[in-house]
Design an enzyme around this catalytic site. Structure first.
Site, PDB file in Angstrom:
ATOM      1  CE  LYS A  39      -4.517  23.365   3.146  1.00 12.61           C
ATOM      2  NZ  LYS A  39      -4.396  24.310   4.275  1.00 12.61           N
ATOM      3  NE  ARG A 137      -3.005  28.314  10.767  1.00 10.03           N
ATOM      4  CZ  ARG A 137      -3.635  28.189   9.598  1.00 10.03           C
ATOM      5  NH1 ARG A 137      -4.939  27.988   9.563  1.00 10.03           N
ATOM      6  NH2 ARG A 137      -2.981  28.284   8.466  1.00 10.03           N
ATOM      7  CE1 TYR A 271     -32.612   5.452  11.397  1.00  8.98           C
ATOM      8  CE2 TYR A 271     -30.848   6.697  10.346  1.00  8.98           C
ATOM      9  CZ  TYR A 271     -31.413   5.493  10.708  1.00  8.98           C
ATOM     10  OH  TYR A 271     -30.778   4.311  10.386  1.00  8.98           O
ATOM     11  CG  MET A 319     -22.969   5.881   7.867  1.00  6.76           C
ATOM     12  SD  MET A 319     -22.440   4.488   8.891  1.00  6.76           S
ATOM     13  CE  MET A 319     -22.582   5.194  10.529  1.00  6.76           C
TER      14      MET A 319
END
Length: 385
Positions: A39, A137, A271, A319
């Site tokens: 998966k 779940r 940053y 990013m």
């Protein structure tokens, strides 16, 4: 410079390691069949190549979460036993039936939809009933189990379904000795016994995930579902390292240093200037960022092997890039920065990154985005598997 070396970044996927992991896991559960769970694009490793390699090494089942993942494997020409378990109303039931994919049913709505699709397809659906033994779940609660079993048996008599499996999933198998493990096993045995007394004759009964495959042999039954362990990552540091279980990490994430420059003391980096140089130093620019799946919350902590030494991310992950402080070392642009791998060359591992980011190693490998090319090593098996 070869093509691989010229890539901005790459995730090398060692399929020989994956095959060896499957063999090691088969040996751990010698009395059971093995499902390789592929998966989420094989936990970020690439579903089609990894599925093929797992089957080559003796996996007898493949597992996916969504039906779309399973159908994509069939479209790629991958045969054999296959199961998918995460369905929502209106899903592609008929397509899955016609592709000979086992579908999981946890409640009456799903049974009704798959039976209707089987009538349209003119062939029975292969259905596995999922029991909620305590995870809370997906799966059918014990109180609702008699109704689901009775309805599934009626559909089987009608010829619209074939009940091929009875299964469940552990909540805390990665926590050795957790009382829920024995409790869930007891509930599972009771629910299986009820279904079999009602006439269900499953091909497979299964509850063991990777940690249970490695440490709870009484949970193996007919089939074990191995996910993260196939990719050579321990399902929990408390259980042991990959090497403790004869496993080897399959993915190595690396990049080419894009720039090296000298900066003075007190120079802010990235940053927000959350990092400033303490002395005159050299900075190396690594062209990977959170768009590539590098956790921003590993800013200031994520480890990277550059020039033979561990470095830490200096300042914030951006990013597309982050910076490491090279401490004055001379490193050429184009040199390799290894974020994680098996660890035998001194590089960090996915578990080291998980610790730095406050998460689990599953997330570290799975989140590496499609912008990072996968480079497959050892695609052809070397000798018998």
């Amino acid at each position: 410079m070869n093509e691989t070396a010229s890539l901005r970044a790459r995730a090398e996927i060692d399929l020989a390691a994956l095959r060896a992991n499957v063999r090691a896991l088969r040996a751990r559960a010698a009395g059971a069949q093995l499902m390789a769970v592929v998966k989420s694009d094989a936990y970020g490793h690439g579903a089609v190549p990894c599925a093929r390699a797992a089957l080559e090494a003796g996996a007898t089942w493949l597992g996916t979460a969504t039906p779309q993942e399973a159908l994509a494997l069939r479209a790629a020409g991958i045969g054999g036993a296959m199961m998918c378990w995460l369905w929502t109303p209106g899903g592609p039931w008929r397509e899955a039936i016609e592709a000979d994919i086992d579908v999981s049913v946890s409640g009456m709505w799903a049974l009704r939809e798959v039976a209707a699709a089987a009538r349209e397809a003119g062939r029975p659906a292969r259905v596995q009933l999922k029991a909620d033994t305590g995870l809370g779940r997906n799966g059918c609660q014990p109180a609702d189990w008699p109704e689901l079993v009775a309805a599934a048996r009626a559909a089987e008599v009608e010829g619209t379904v074939r009940i091929t499996g009875l299964w469940s999933h552990f909540a805390c198998a990665d926590e050795p000795g957790h009382p829920s493990i024995a409790a869930q096993l007891a509930v599972y045995r009771d629910m299986v016994a009820y279904a079999e007394k009602a006439g269900v004759e499953p091909e497979v009964r299964h509850i063991a995930n990777s940690p249970a495959t490695l440490t709870v042999p009484e949970s193996h039954f007919d089939l074990v579902r191995t996910g993260i362990a196939v990719y050579g990552i321990s399902p929990g540091p408390e259980l042991g390292t990959p090497a403790d279980f004869g496993l080897r990490p399959v993915m190595t994430l690396a990049a080419s240093i894009a720039l090296v420059k000298q900066v003075p003391a007190g120079h802010g980096v990235s940053y927000g200037h959350h990092y400033a140089t303490s002395a005159e130093t050299t900075l190396g620019l690594v062209p990977l960022g959170y768009a590539d799946g590098i956790p921003r919350h590993a800013s200031g902590r994520g480890p990277v092997l550059v020039g033979g030494a561990w470095r830490r991310i200096a300042g914030r992950v951006a990013m597309d890039q982050f910076v490491v402080d090279l401490g004055g070392d001379v490193v050429e642009a184009g040199s390799e920065a290894v974020l994680f791998g098996p660890g035998d060359r001194g590089e960090p591992t996915a578990e080291d990154w998980a610790e730095a980011a406050g998460t689990i190693a599953y997330e570290i490998v799975t989140r590496i985005s499609g912008r990072v090319p996968r480079v497959y090593l050892n695609e052809t098996p070397a000798g018998p598997v």
